[in-house]
Scaffold this active site. Structure first.
Site, PDB file in Angstrom:
ATOM      1  CG  HIS A   1       8.073   4.256  -0.068  1.00 28.26           C
ATOM      2  ND1 HIS A   1       7.991   5.282   0.856  1.00 28.26           N
ATOM      3  CD2 HIS A   1       8.014   3.103   0.648  1.00 28.26           C
ATOM      4  CE1 HIS A   1       7.906   4.772   2.068  1.00 28.26           C
ATOM      5  NE2 HIS A   1       7.902   3.444   1.980  1.00 28.26           N
TER       6      HIS A   1
ATOM      7  CG  HIS B   1      -0.093  -0.337   2.471  1.00 33.60           C
ATOM      8  ND1 HIS B   1      -0.152  -1.559   3.102  1.00 33.60           N
ATOM      9  CD2 HIS B   1       0.859   0.378   3.117  1.00 33.60           C
ATOM     10  CE1 HIS B   1       0.714  -1.580   4.097  1.00 33.60           C
ATOM     11  NE2 HIS B   1       1.342  -0.415   4.130  1.00 33.60           N
TER      12      HIS B   1
HETATM   13  P1  2AM Z   1       6.150   1.258   4.357  1.00 37.38           P
HETATM   14  O1  2AM Z   1       6.700  -0.121   4.521  1.00 37.38           O
HETATM   15  O2  2AM Z   1       5.190   1.356   3.251  1.00 37.38           O
HETATM   16  O3  2AM Z   1       7.209   2.276   4.347  1.00 37.38           O
HETATM   17  C1  2AM Z   1       2.265  -0.689   8.068  1.00 37.38           C
HETATM   18  O4  2AM Z   1       3.071  -1.315   8.990  1.00 37.38           O
HETATM   19  C2  2AM Z   1       3.039   0.340   7.300  1.00 37.38           C
HETATM   20  O5  2AM Z   1       3.438   1.389   8.153  1.00 37.38           O
HETATM   21  C3  2AM Z   1       4.287  -0.259   6.713  1.00 37.38           C
HETATM   22  O6  2AM Z   1       3.989  -0.692   5.429  1.00 37.38           O
HETATM   23  C4  2AM Z   1       5.292   0.841   6.766  1.00 37.38           C
HETATM   24  O7  2AM Z   1       5.249   1.574   5.598  1.00 37.38           O
HETATM   25  C5  2AM Z   1       4.768   1.737   7.875  1.00 37.38           C
HETATM   26  N1  2AM Z   1       5.531   1.539   9.109  1.00 37.38           N
HETATM   27  C6  2AM Z   1       5.653   0.437   9.823  1.00 37.38           C
HETATM   28  N2  2AM Z   1       6.396   0.637  10.904  1.00 37.38           N
HETATM   29  C7  2AM Z   1       6.759   1.941  10.873  1.00 37.38           C
HETATM   30  C8  2AM Z   1       7.523   2.765  11.718  1.00 37.38           C
HETATM   31  N3  2AM Z   1       8.073   2.307  12.844  1.00 37.38           N
HETATM   32  N4  2AM Z   1       7.678   4.043  11.352  1.00 37.38           N
HETATM   33  C9  2AM Z   1       7.132   4.515  10.230  1.00 37.38           C
HETATM   34  N5  2AM Z   1       6.387   3.783   9.394  1.00 37.38           N
HETATM   35  C10 2AM Z   1       6.199   2.505   9.710  1.00 37.38           C
END
Ligand code: 2AM
Length: 255
Positions: A188, A101
């Protein structure tokens, strides 16, 4: 995992007794004895109820985020890109296309009542936006050089409405207590994560070979509020609410 952490905490102390049979504060065992001290019983019940409430609200904490869901067509394109990369880099941790997503805001652990406030805030954002289109750009990594942690498809959106959408979300969520991100927004789609620094060079090579496979494009007509359930078999994302864009006015664009 969240459930594991929670269970560890709840199960680790005297909370266990509370959960065992007295969550609503009624002491069934004591109640059968005649001549109990009613004042002491009432205090016991109140203490038990307080512990139960604390334990329940802790157990209701949810790991949440706000994102744009992808179309089936985009997921298929991402699947194809992953297959090409996987050929050279089989040992990465691949995100299942159904789980990919465009993250707008990661909220972390939130309480159930905060979730209601998030829904209201996102309704407000959606009412001010109308549908827009984005295109997938080239492949890239976080960090951009050196050790590779994340492989992604970048998003290109020339009109600036995606940025407006993200800033609106950031701003309404900051107003209800979620700290604004201090890093610039870098839209992204995460394809894979890497834990082995020794693979970094190989990954960069595979990305260069894959350039050109960038045909992702979709119309965005809503933002989605997700709960993330961490599990041994990977994360499972549950849609908590969908906030469809309803404005018919031209979008205010962020430069
Ligand atoms: P991303 O992988 O698309 O960058 C759900 O967990 C989403 O939240 C993940 O797909 C990740 O996005 C984002 N996410 C997860 N852990 C995170 C964190 N500690 N800080 C920021 N974004 C996070």
């Amino acid at each position: 995992a969240v459930t594991g952490d929670v269970d560890a905490v709840v199960g680790g102390g005297d909370e266990v007794g509370d959960r065992g049979g007295n969550v609503c504060g009624v002491d069934h065992d004591r109640g059968v004895f005649a001549g109990v001290d009613p004042q002491r019983d009432a205090e016991d019940s109140r203490r038990t109820a307080r512990r139960a409430a604390k334990s329940i609200s802790f157990r209701l904490a949810m790991r949440c985020f706000v994102a744009i869901e992808l179309s089936e067509q985009v997921r298929e394109s991402l699947d194809t890109i992953q297959s090409r990369l996987r050929h050279d880099c089989p040992d990465l941790s691949w995100v299942r296309p159904a789980n990919i997503h465009l993250t707008l805001k990661f909220l972390g652990e939130i309480e159930a009542e905060q979730a209601d406030a998030v829904r209201v805030a996102l309704d407000g954002v959606a009412a001010r936006l109308s549908p827009f289109e984005f295109e997938g750009g080239g492949l890239g990594t976080f960090p951009p050089s050196g050790r590779v942690n994340v492989v992604w498809v970048g998003i290109e959106e020339l009109s600036g409405v995606l940025k407006t959408c993200q800033r609106e979300c950031e701003s309404v969520l900051a107003a209800i207590g979620f700290a604004a991100e201090d890093r610039p927004f870098h839209p992204h789609l995460t394809l894979a994560r890497n834990k082995n620094p020794r693979l970094s060079e190989k990954i960069r090579g595979a990305i260069v070979k894959c350039e050109g496979s960038r045909a992702v494009r979709q119309t965005v007509a809503a933002v989605t509020f997700f709960q993330s359930h961490l599990g041994q078999a990977g994360s499972r994302y549950e849609v908590l609410s969908l906030h469809a864009f309803t404005s018919v006015r031209p979008q205010r664009q962020v430069p």
